[in-house]
Design an enzyme around this catalytic site. Structure first.
Site, PDB file in Angstrom:
ATOM      1  N   ASP B  41       0.832  -1.201   0.000  1.00 46.46           N
ATOM      2  CA  ASP B  41       0.000   0.000   0.000  1.00 46.46           C
ATOM      3  C   ASP B  41       0.868   1.252   0.000  1.00 46.46           C
ATOM      4  O   ASP B  41       0.671   2.168  -0.781  1.00 46.46           O
ATOM      5  CB  ASP B  41      -0.901  -0.040   1.240  1.00 46.46           C
ATOM      6  CG  ASP B  41      -1.669   1.246   1.461  1.00 46.46           C
ATOM      7  OD1 ASP B  41      -2.671   1.448   0.752  1.00 46.46           O
ATOM      8  OD2 ASP B  41      -1.264   2.045   2.313  1.00 46.46           O
ATOM      9  N   GLU B 109      -1.957  -5.234  -3.669  1.00 45.35           N
ATOM     10  CA  GLU B 109      -1.036  -4.560  -2.754  1.00 45.35           C
ATOM     11  C   GLU B 109      -0.023  -5.535  -2.161  1.00 45.35           C
ATOM     12  O   GLU B 109       1.162  -5.231  -2.059  1.00 45.35           O
ATOM     13  CB  GLU B 109      -1.820  -3.870  -1.631  1.00 45.35           C
ATOM     14  CG  GLU B 109      -2.604  -2.664  -2.116  1.00 45.35           C
ATOM     15  CD  GLU B 109      -3.363  -1.964  -0.988  1.00 45.35           C
ATOM     16  OE1 GLU B 109      -3.594  -0.751  -1.089  1.00 45.35           O
ATOM     17  OE2 GLU B 109      -3.747  -2.637  -0.009  1.00 45.35           O
TER      18      GLU B 109
END
Lengths: 219, 219
Positions: B41, B109
């Site tokens: 992320d 992610e």
């Protein structure tokens, strides 16, 4: 201060140019540190995330997020910028005294952005390790387990019936900001040293190093 | 799919292990993709930030923040994960059908986190360029100036009295997911090609490429 040679000085100039200076680049775009701050903010977050990921293999996503937000808190960033005394380099139409606290953290972030653009990710990571992680980030303290290494060391010495003393002297070297050096003696032996912009911080640093040096005995 | 050889396959295995699989590593820590997701992320955010910084020299901090949040939106991440069909690799005790939408973005992610750990920042950056920025990020669209490149191309052709047609054919190659290839002809000449998991996306990609190829004439 950087610990390496900058290549493109213009980027660093930008990192210290406040919007009040009203400068523009060749293309007519505003030339100040705000865009670099945007970049530095996210670089810092990524570098700290990776450090926490590696350091705490047992921490889940929620834990890592919480620890990261402690490290990159506004208050902490301001402290970092202040320690490096970044405001002395600012180019601004506003007097240095009328800035709020946040200018310190903003300059710190902008400087990280500049390092990334000038020398790339690895240099930026090394700078963050040297200036943020090594002196300030430790899991025990972040978790609230240890509030002060100094108290921890003192209590341990008292319990173990050991004599201790801190020897502090001013040691500003060539720097414009006042610095203090500290030696921590336990039973008349130098166990650890510290150096920082305040007596308290230098003592804390020396205590932290003593904590790590004596960890097996202390815990 | 990665475009390079992974070195440490275990990291990628972890990136596709759902918590429901209840796996643990040698140290007894939970072994699933959630920590890698945390890492990926922030990597994505940094890489997109740098791209926007470079692409839009006139954009201030607020503009850059807004554009970044469009690119890294939950919806967009899910779309990316779905396009790469990441869920086919998941190791989980839950049936694939009962996952919500977010699993796609989460896996994307986690994969970025794995690439960073396995091959470092540069590889991660290259992967994001190839899989996110090149096919999906363009400033005109993010700014809402161009909603659909296809409509833009069609309108332009009509205005300029040019004949156009899209030739679409199924082209799944060795991939398990259906793919479509598109050729965009203007006045019987192939101007651009596109390839994606839906007819609509492939047409949009070809139109976007035509837009850039013909930019001088079009604007």
């Amino acid at each position: 201060m950087l610990g390496f040679n900058p290549k493109d000085l213009d980027i660093y100039r930008k990192a210290f140019t406040h919007r009040s200076a009203n400068k523009r680049d060749k293309e007519g775009n505003p030339m100040n540190y705000e865009r670099l701050e945007f970049l530095g903010d996210t670089m810092l977050s990524t570098i700290i995330s990776y450090h926490l990921y590696r350091q705490v293999p047992s921490g889940d996503e929620g834990y890592l997020t919480k620890m990261r937000s402690k490290v990159v808190s506004r208050e902490h960033l301001n402290e970092l910028g202040k320690d490096l005394n970044l405001i002395t380099y600012i180019d601004s139409k506003i007097s240095k005294d009328s800035f709020g606290e946040n200018v310190h953290g903003n300059l710190f972030e902008a400087l990280l952005g500049a390092i990334y653009l000038d020398r790339g990710y690895k240099y930026c990571e090394r700078f963050v390790f040297r200036k943020v992680i090594e002196p300030y980030v430790d899991i025990e303290r972040l978790e609230g387990k240890i509030i002060s290494y100094k108290s921890f060391v003192i209590e341990w010495c008292q319990k173990e019936k050991k004599a201790f003393r801190f020897e502090v002297y001013e040691d500003s070297g060539n720097e414009s900001v006042k610095h203090f050096s500290v030696k921590l003696f336990i039973d008349d032996k130098v166990i650890a040293k510290g150096r920082a912009t305040s007596k308290k911080k230098a003592e804390e640093q020396a205590s932290k190093r003593a904590f790590y040096a004596l960890q097996d005995k202390m815990s």
